[in-house]
Design an enzyme around this catalytic site. Structure first.
Site, short mmCIF file in Angstrom:
data_model
loop_
_atom_site.label_atom_id
_atom_site.label_comp_id
_atom_site.label_asym_id
_atom_site.label_seq_id
_atom_site.Cartn_x
_atom_site.Cartn_y
_atom_site.Cartn_z
CG ASN A 1 -1.71 -1.31 1.31
OD1 ASN A 1 -1.47 -2.09 2.22
ND2 ASN A 1 -2.56 -1.59 0.33
CB VAL B 1 0.39 6.20 2.41
CG1 VAL B 1 -0.14 5.06 3.28
CG2 VAL B 1 1.81 6.57 2.81
CB CYS B 2 -3.10 3.13 -1.09
SG CYS B 2 -4.81 2.77 -1.48
CG LEU B 3 -4.52 4.41 5.73
CD1 LEU B 3 -4.75 2.93 5.97
CD2 LEU B 3 -3.45 4.91 6.71
#
Lengths: 158, 271
Positions: A79, A87-89
């Site tokens: 991620n 950041v993929c959150l």
């Protein structure tokens, strides 16, 4: 301006409360909207004993809008974008709310390091290793990048 | 075997690209909405609502629904379709009612001013997280008696300002109300939610999340105001549209809102 006011409050809270052994936060001395963070890699993960630097940028509509957070230290994780450090959150996008703050966002990133989500990968190689159930490949590769990139910073005060 | 893994790789890549494309499309739609819809519009005649459906043969019950609405209401105020439309409509309509009713203004200002301890103790919100929002909404209600309708409109239409700050605090009050009586509200939650706190964190606190029925109910009861909503949803109806009402019947403040699928606006009764 509300963004600076809120961030100064967050800073006061950080200074008043007990230090978090896994998160070190410091604002830019000239601009309270820009912060730097150090995260300690969680134990029993391939990131253990690494120290990762993040750059945190808040816009003028913070805390209504989430901060933009990037890894400055290269990290191999499904991620986190391998090149840009994005950041993929969910809580840094659609699920963000002003109830979070910079420290809580960093805590969520630490949780993501311990518990990667292979179904929304920014790093497809890492995602595919986990989805293919090849944990050995994922752990070894992530460990190698931790050793190569995240062993050079020292924790303030240590 | 090799072929299989290759095609799986391609699947993964194309899924990833699809996710990225969908994300980009969503962002483009959001941008267009921001640029073309004010947070809250000027007053518009009810008939404006028809324009959307003109010439659409499938929209017969929308068109006749607007005809029905025009027998009761003279105008509407449209809010931006950004997921906060219910809260913005509620806030705008409530403010206009309070400007005309001093006793209710006093009651509601008092409720909002005293809400912070419940928000912290029952809602579980950190003081640091709520205080700029709490201050903004208290200041807004305190200024209301001095405001002209023009000033009110300016306040509530400005980007990244009062409307947004108050909207988030309304979300917090909604969540706090749900948390004050979890056993009552738990059965209302959509499938898959096992506890109120998680529901609030993922469905109420984030700014883009639309208001659901349970939140409509909670907000009306929290403020002790009556909210009546006309449902212009295109379903066949005989002489009246469906209307749902929330909050105490005897409340002196009665707000009228319009529901169209996925969206809320303000309604103004014919004098």
């Amino acid at each position: 301006m509300q963004a600076s006011k809120r961030l100064r409050k967050e800073l006061q809270n950080l200074e008043r409360n007990k230090k978090d052994p896994y998160i070190y936060l410091i604002p830019d001395s000239e601009n309270i909207l820009k912060w730097s963070a150090l995260l300690r890699g969680p134990s029993e993960t391939p990131y253990e004993s690494g120290i990762f630097q993040l750059s945190i940028d808040c816009s003028n509509d913070y805390p209504l809008a989430p901060p933009s957070i990037q890894f400055m230290t290269r990290v191999f994780h499904p991620n986190v974008h391998f090149r840009t450090g994005d950041v993929c959150l969910d809580i840094l996008k659609k699920e963000w709310s002003p109830a979070w703050g910079i420290q809580a966002a960093c805590r969520a990133i630490l949780a993501l390091l311990s518990d990667p989500d292979a179904d929304s990968p920014l790093n497809c190689d890492a995602g595919n290793m986990i989805r293919g159930n090849d944990m050995m490949a994922y752990n070894c590769t992530a460990r190698m990048y931790t050793v190569e990139n995240a062993m050079f910073l020292t924790w303030p005060g240590e | 075997m090799a072929d299989e893994s290759q095609s799986k790789d391609e699947d993964n890549t194309s899924n990833f690209q699809k996710v990225q494309q969908t994300q980009a499309q969503l962002e483009a739609i959001e941008k267009e909405i921001r640029e073309n819809q004010p947070l809250t519009s000027e007053l518009k005649p009810i008939a404006t609502l028809k324009a959307v459906y003109n010439g659409d043969d499938n929209a017969k019950f929308f068109v006749s629904g607007v005809d029905y609405l025009s027998t009761l209401y003279q105008s509407t105020r449209m809010t931006r379709g950004d997921g906060s439309c219910y809260y913005r409509s509620f806030l705008y309509s409530l403010s206009e009612h309070l400007m005309k009713n001093e006793a209710e203004l006093t009651r509601i200002t008092k409720y909002v001013k005293e809400s912070n301890s419940a928000v912290i103790n029952v809602g579980g919100y950190d003081e640091m997280a709520i205080d700029i929002f709490y201050e903004a909404i208290v200041e807004f209600f305190e200024e209301l008696p001095k405001m002209t309708p023009e000033k009110l409109h300016e306040e509530l239409t400005q980007e990244n300002a009062t409307s947004d700050y108050c909207t988030w605090y309304l979300r917090v009050l909604t969540a706090t109300f749900l948390k004050s009586d979890p056993s009552r509200f738990l059965p209302y939650l959509e499938d898959g939610y096992m506890d109120i706190a998680t529901y609030c964190q993922t469905q109420i606190e984030p700014m883009g999340k639309e208001c659901t029925m349970v939140s409509v109910l909670a907000l009306a009861e929290a403020f002790q105001v009556r909210v009546q909503i006309e449902y212009l949803d295109g379903r066949p109806f005989e002489d009246k549209l469906t209307r749902h009402e929330f909050g105490p019947e005897e409340s002196l403040t009665k707000l009228s809102l319009l529901y169209r699928p996925g969206h809320y606006d303000v309604l103004y009764a014919t004098a």
